[in-house]
Write an enzyme that holds these catalytic residues in place. Structure first.
Site, short mmCIF file in Angstrom:
data_model
loop_
_atom_site.label_atom_id
_atom_site.label_comp_id
_atom_site.label_asym_id
_atom_site.label_seq_id
_atom_site.Cartn_x
_atom_site.Cartn_y
_atom_site.Cartn_z
N GLU A 9 31.42 47.84 -15.48
CA GLU A 9 30.19 47.85 -14.69
C GLU A 9 30.35 47.13 -13.36
OE1 GLU A 9 26.62 47.21 -17.37
OE2 GLU A 9 28.23 46.69 -18.76
N SER A 43 25.27 49.41 -20.02
CA SER A 43 25.07 50.56 -19.12
C SER A 43 25.54 51.87 -19.74
CB SER A 43 25.78 50.32 -17.78
OG SER A 43 25.18 49.26 -17.08
N SER A 63 17.00 49.86 -10.58
CA SER A 63 16.97 49.19 -11.88
C SER A 63 15.54 48.96 -12.37
CB SER A 63 17.71 47.85 -11.82
OG SER A 63 19.07 48.04 -11.53
#
EC number: 6.3.2.4
Length: 375
Positions: free
Chosen positions: A16, A196, A335
């Site tokens: 990530e 994720s 996000s």
């Protein structure tokens, strides 16, 4: 009173890495320049800690500010500290320079950043830092430990099983039979220690299950298999230390059926297949249940600072299940965590102010413990 010096750590060795860069850029842009001086500390994919001048250049579309404390690219970086002092050391051929840090903001996602490792380093250095501590970070990263804690406090979760990579490599037929018997199809196969949706695959038959298990085994020694349900995906943001507060929930709404589930690309690639809606279109009674369960999950892992709790809302029974908790959620422009707090009346700069306040508050509380032990 001078500006608070914030050491922003980002990048890292996990899968990530790019998400972390985007989160760091968003944080830098939102922090109040009148209150904070940001010291960027990037960690390259190979694990090298980079000095501020080189760290700036890693950020997407970031311009390099004129900072007298920035170091030549050949320098290395070390975090140091003791009971009365904490800082950042640049070790270079032209000598050693030290910069004091008032607080560290580790905007690191995934392994080597969200799993308790960086938190342990900062604890040893006695530096205040944003977010969960060692225990909560480790338990929040490991889906097996996380689910065990949720189950222990009576939080509802979906059916799952787990096993080690070695079992899959040495007894594949037994593993397949166990999954078919206990979970069935369709199911989700996940590495236990990634976020994720990296390495996550939806399996619909034996062939796709074998491929999914092989894929997950590339990322972790521990593999989790969960039942795949027909659900709505709801999220809730949590903020606080001893008395955590929960935001209004948000929901990922699928706009294109090609998005079978929220994988890494769907979350961060802006494909247009899904949309994050805040607040989630659910009844007020369900909002309260989501918020209460989110805070219970936060306390179950001994959370601090921030976390995002992900839920499944079953379409067939309206049952609410906890999927997982994320102890350093993405802070990018797409996000959910900052969007949910914005919908709850707390904009991004205010949210960052609060996170830093909580980090300093928690550090002061731990200092009281150290003082008591000293006497």
């Amino acid at each position: 009173m001078g500006k608070l010096r914030v050491g922003l750590i980002f990048g890292g060795r996990s899968g990530e890495h790019e998400v972390s860069l985007r989160s760091a850029r968003a944080v830098i842009q939102a922090l109040d320049g009148e209150r904070y001086e940001v010291i960027p500390i990037a960690i390259a994919k190979d694990g090298r800690w980079l000095p501020p001048a080189e760290s700036w250049r890693m950020l997407p579309s970031a311009s390099i500010p004129s900072t007298p404390h920035s170091s030549p690219e050949r320098d290395a970086v070390t975090i140091i500290g003791d009971l009365n002092w904490q800082g950042l050391v640049h070790l270079g051929e032209d000598g050693t320079r030290v910069e004091r840090l008032d607080v560290v903001f580790p905007v690191l996602h995934g392994t080597y950043g969200e799993d308790g490792t960086i938190q342990g380093l900062l604890e040893m250095a006695n530096i205040p830092y944003v977010g969960c501590g060692v225990l909560a970070s480790a338990c929040g990263m490991d889906k097996v430990a996380m689910k065990s804690l949720f189950r222990a406090v009576g939080l509802p979760i979906c059916r799952y099983l787990w096993f080690l990579r070695a079992e899959w490599e040495t007894k594949p037929s037994e593993v397949i039979k166990r999954i078919e018997h206990e979970i069935g199809f369709p199911c989700f196969v996940k590495p236990a220690n990634l976020g994720s949706s990296v390495g996550v695959t939806r399996a619909t038959d034996r062939a796709s299950l074998e491929a999914a298990l092989t894929e997950a085994a590339l990322y972790d020694r521990k593999i989790v298999v969960e039942e795949a349900l027909d659900v709505r995906e709801i999220e809730c943001a949590v903020l606080g230390n001893e008395d955590p507060q929960a935001s209004l929930p948000g929901e990922y709404v699928v706009l294109d059926r090609r998005a079978e589930f929220l994988d890494y690309t769907e979350k961060y690639g802006q494909t247009g297949h899904v949309e994050f809606v805040t607040p989630a279109p659910v009844a007020a009674e369900l909002v309260r249940e989501i918020q209460q369960m989110a805070c219970r999950a936060f306390r179950a892992i001994d959370g601090a600072g921030l976390a995002r709790v992900d839920f499944f809302l079953r379409r067939d029974t309206d049952e609410l299940l906890i999927n997982e908790i994320n102890t350093m959620p993405g802070l990018t422009d797409v996000s959910g965590y900052p969007k949910m707090w914005a919908a709850s009346g707390l904009d991004f700069p205010q949210l960052l102010d609060r996170l830093i306040e909580l980090a300093l508050e928690r550090h002061r509380d731990k200092a009281r413990n150290r003082t008591s032990l000293a006497h």
